[in-house]
Design a protein around this motif. Structure first.
Motif, mmCIF file in Angstrom:
data_model
loop_
_atom_site.group_PDB
_atom_site.id
_atom_site.type_symbol
_atom_site.label_atom_id
_atom_site.label_comp_id
_atom_site.label_asym_id
_atom_site.label_seq_id
_atom_site.Cartn_x
_atom_site.Cartn_y
_atom_site.Cartn_z
ATOM 1 N N UNK A 191 1.000 -1.317 0.101
ATOM 2 C CA UNK A 191 0.063 -0.250 0.093
ATOM 3 C C UNK A 191 0.655 1.370 -0.029
ATOM 4 N N UNK A 192 -0.017 2.588 -0.731
ATOM 5 C CA UNK A 192 1.141 4.187 -0.862
ATOM 6 C C UNK A 192 -0.396 4.132 0.592
ATOM 7 N N UNK A 193 0.224 5.213 1.870
ATOM 8 C CA UNK A 193 -0.233 4.482 2.864
ATOM 9 C C UNK A 193 0.697 6.491 3.241
ATOM 10 N N UNK A 217 3.051 -0.620 4.663
ATOM 11 C CA UNK A 217 3.136 0.657 3.871
ATOM 12 C C UNK A 217 4.707 0.503 3.554
ATOM 13 N N UNK A 218 4.704 0.405 1.559
ATOM 14 C CA UNK A 218 5.409 0.029 0.700
ATOM 15 C C UNK A 218 6.469 1.439 0.624
ATOM 16 N N UNK A 219 4.676 2.379 0.627
ATOM 17 C CA UNK A 219 5.676 3.715 0.481
ATOM 18 C C UNK A 219 4.215 4.480 1.671
ATOM 19 N N UNK A 220 5.524 5.602 2.259
ATOM 20 C CA UNK A 220 4.426 7.011 3.093
ATOM 21 C C UNK A 220 4.331 7.205 2.095
ATOM 22 N N UNK A 221 2.907 7.974 1.980
ATOM 23 C CA UNK A 221 3.224 9.596 1.240
ATOM 24 C C UNK A 221 1.773 11.081 1.746
ATOM 25 N N UNK A 222 2.141 11.969 2.332
ATOM 26 C CA UNK A 222 1.106 12.553 2.444
ATOM 27 C C UNK A 222 -0.099 13.223 0.503
#
Length: 314
Positions: A191-193, A217-222
């Motif tokens: 997921x991108x979370x 969470x493979x990528x974290x981005x706001x």
């Protein structure tokens, strides 16, 4: 000392960077730095302490900030009262909005103001939930469009819309092809979370924990744009987003989405005003236009018939 000097001081205090203020004002960093230095000389002491990442207020600066904010608030209310004597509504209305609510809602509101109330000017500022709450608390905005996780009950907040949560991916993936997907199917999905700390991220994590697993969470981005671009370019990635933020991509076939159920994970879009503040005639007009517009769009932040609408809840 001019009122513009005071407003510049508050702007630097809020953004914590001469460079950011310069970009926002379409000028150069050295010009802002020089103005602040002159202002500090006028005040008789250093207001900011320079750091590797920008500037922070000194103890003296914190004291000055409190006094200046109060003075500017009183001045704005005075000027607003003077303007109310005019038969034609006028003045600036500062609105904080979530990125997913900025367009087409704010575009539509601007068009209506331009034709019906040309003397009312909009000052639109995008931000995330906690940032917008802080702007409301300090009186930096006159109203804000927010996501809440419970229906509003106070008189200072009005429910505009209810939004479900969708599992979003690039087209062609079987998991997001049906209308709905059970939350437990998220176990093990890359997921991108949104980054922590985040109220929304906490709710997602707690919901997964209640189901006996942790979200991957493979990528974290706001940034919504970053999240959408990543899943559009990677066939194994997914994101959990609201319908308003992916409407254009669903309409054009760039993305595919299924509503998350069991639980539904509803979010409530509200129009919030400061608990304490001066509500001008211009603010009342803009507030009413927002409510009328969303009501006319059947509780959506997008027109169901206009350009840019997929014409479906998905």
């Amino acid at each position: 000392m001019q009122i513009n000097d005071l407003r510049l001081f508050i702007e630097v205090a809020e953004l914590g960077s001469f460079t950011k203020v310069a970009l926002q004002r379409n000028t150069v960093q050295s010009h802002i730095s020089r103005q602040i230095s002159d202002f500090e000389k006028t005040c008789g002491g250093a207001l900011f302490r320079r750091t590797g990442r920008g500037v922070v207020l000194t103890e003296f600066g914190e004291h000055v900030q409190q006094r200046v904010r109060g003075w500017l608030k009183d001045s704005d209310e005075l000027f607003s009262d003077i303007r109310q004597t005019s038969k034609l509504p006028m003045g600036e209305v500062r609105i904080g909005v979530l990125p997913s609510a900025a367009h087409p809602l704010m575009t539509h509101i601007f068009k209506r103001l331009h034709h019906e109330y040309p003397k009312i000017k909009l000052n639109i500022r995008e931000g995330q939930g906690s940032e917008l709450d802080a702007l409301l608390d300090t009186g930096a905005v006159d109203m804000a469009i927010l996501f809440r996780y419970e229906k509003p009950t106070g008189s200072d907040e009005t429910l505009l819309s209810t939004a479900n949560t969708y599992l979003v991916s690039c087209p062609g993936l079987s998991l997001t092809y049906p209308d709905t997907v059970d939350f437990k199917r998220l176990e093990g999905l890359p997921l991108v979370l949104p980054r922590r700390p985040s109220h929304w991220r906490s709710i997602l994590d707690e919901t997964a924990k209640s189901k006996g697993f942790s979200l991957l969470a493979e990528v974290e981005a706001d940034s919504l744009r970053v999240q959408k671009e990543i899943i559009a370019a990677n066939q194994h990635m997914y994101a959990l987003l609201g319908p308003f933020s992916v409407d254009d991509e669903l309409r054009t076939g760039k993305l595919q989405a299924a509503k998350v159920i069991a639980p539904d994970l509803k979010r409530y879009v509200t129009l919030a005003h400061p608990k304490q503040g001066h509500f001008t005639q211009a603010s009342r007009i803009v507030s009413q236009l927002i409510k009328e517009t969303v009501g006319g769009w059947k509780g959506q932040l997008i027109s169901l018939t206009g350009p840019g609408s997929a014409g479906t809840s998905r």
